[in-house]
Design a protein around this motif. Structure first.
Motif, short mmCIF file in Angstrom:
data_model
loop_
_atom_site.label_atom_id
_atom_site.label_comp_id
_atom_site.label_asym_id
_atom_site.label_seq_id
_atom_site.Cartn_x
_atom_site.Cartn_y
_atom_site.Cartn_z
N UNK A 186 0.83 -1.21 0.00
CA UNK A 186 0.00 0.00 0.00
C UNK A 186 0.86 1.26 0.00
N UNK A 187 1.91 1.26 0.79
CA UNK A 187 2.83 2.40 0.82
C UNK A 187 3.48 2.60 -0.55
N UNK A 188 3.92 1.51 -1.16
CA UNK A 188 4.53 1.56 -2.49
C UNK A 188 3.56 2.18 -3.50
N UNK A 189 2.32 1.74 -3.48
CA UNK A 189 1.33 2.26 -4.43
C UNK A 189 1.06 3.74 -4.21
N UNK A 190 1.00 4.17 -2.97
CA UNK A 190 0.78 5.60 -2.67
C UNK A 190 1.93 6.45 -3.21
N UNK A 191 3.15 5.97 -3.02
CA UNK A 191 4.32 6.73 -3.46
C UNK A 191 4.39 6.79 -4.98
N UNK A 192 4.11 5.68 -5.64
CA UNK A 192 4.13 5.69 -7.11
C UNK A 192 3.03 6.59 -7.65
N UNK A 193 1.87 6.57 -7.04
CA UNK A 193 0.77 7.44 -7.49
C UNK A 193 1.17 8.91 -7.40
N UNK A 194 1.85 9.27 -6.32
CA UNK A 194 2.29 10.66 -6.15
C UNK A 194 3.30 11.07 -7.22
N UNK A 195 4.12 10.13 -7.65
CA UNK A 195 5.17 10.42 -8.64
C UNK A 195 4.66 10.31 -10.07
N UNK A 196 3.87 9.28 -10.35
CA UNK A 196 3.47 8.98 -11.72
C UNK A 196 2.12 9.61 -12.08
N UNK A 245 -6.34 -2.05 -0.34
CA UNK A 245 -5.74 -1.33 0.80
C UNK A 245 -6.83 -0.61 1.61
N UNK A 246 -7.77 0.00 0.93
CA UNK A 246 -8.88 0.68 1.60
C UNK A 246 -9.69 -0.32 2.42
N UNK A 247 -9.99 -1.47 1.83
CA UNK A 247 -10.78 -2.49 2.54
C UNK A 247 -10.04 -3.05 3.75
#
Length: 249
Positions: free
Chosen positions: A222-232, A243-245
């Protein structure tokens, strides 16, 4: 109760619909993607996908106890960035990969095709190749042995890397349990974001759906996905919703 169920359904449909429309839309550089992952995503979690090996900021690997490699010994010393969905699996959908292009001529006047031509002549290919959701750190020797093979269960095979648990046989690969959930949600994202350029077979879809259910997200995914979303700039809804569930988003 009915309203809550309806709202949840609307949320799911919106998230999945977004995945079908949005992949990587701005970063065309594979090298830039790798640097961002190294410096801005994995800086505090330098652990490889398949074997759980620790690596440092210079990509030097501390091999897990019991890890062995019969081939590509030198590549076992460093991590490499692995395309979980192999570049060839989506690259062959591009004419530049299959047939070449007028732009793809070397300095001796000889035409070329394949990955280098697709990278040179097609922006859409470059965006797919550089998508950070599809890139994971792997011990170089494991990356080399996995090659462009599809994932499949190989119950009769022994692990190829000792304690790591990665199996490779007959141009197929079975990843260790620790990697299967992340792999599944990556495959589902790539098919949703880049179809029809990339599509899974029916067998592969069934396997990834099963792994998605069997191996849930953890805090790092989940942390990885949040960071990639912020960058990409785009999300992986298959990870986000899970992750939400799980209360991890």
């Amino acid at each position: 109760m009915y309203k809550k169920i309806l709202l949840s359904l609307i949320t799911v449909l919106a998230v999945v619909s977004g995945a079908q429309a949005a992949g990587n839309e701005w970063n065309e550089s594979f090298n830039k993607a790798k640097k961002m992952l190294e410096r801005q995503v994995y800086y505090d979690h330098r652990v490889t996908l398949y074997c759980g090996a620790v690596f440092d900021e210079k990509k030097n690997v501390t091999l897990p106890e019991g890890f062995t490699a019969a081939k590509h010994i030198k590549r076992a010393k460093k991590i490499e960035w692995e395309h979980v969905v192999p570049a060839e699996n989506f690259g062959r959908a591009f004419a530049e990969w299959r047939d070449g292009n007028a732009q793809c001529v070397d300095n001796k006047g000889k035409p070329f095709k394949g990955r280098k031509c697709a990278e040179k002549a097609n922006r859409e290919y470059r965006l797919m190749q550089a998508d950070m959701y599809n890139l994971y750190p792997a011990i170089g020797a494991v990356n080399a042995a996995r090659s462009n093979y599809n994932y499949q269960m190989l119950p009769d095979e022994k692990p190829d890397f000792g304690s790591c648990g990665m199996k490779i046989a007959d141009r197929k690969a079975e990843p260790p349990v620790r990697a299967r959930g992340q792999i599944a949600r990556t495959y589902k994202y790539m098919a949703a974001a880049y179809g029809p350029r990339y599509q899974m077979s029916r067998q592969q879809t069934q396997l990834m759906d099963a792994w998605d259910k069997m191996y849930p997200v953890d805090a790092w995914e989940c942390t990885r996905a949040r960071r990639i979303k912020a960058l990409q700039g785009n999300g992986n809804p298959f990870v986000e919703l899970a992750c939400q569930n799980a209360g991890l988003w």
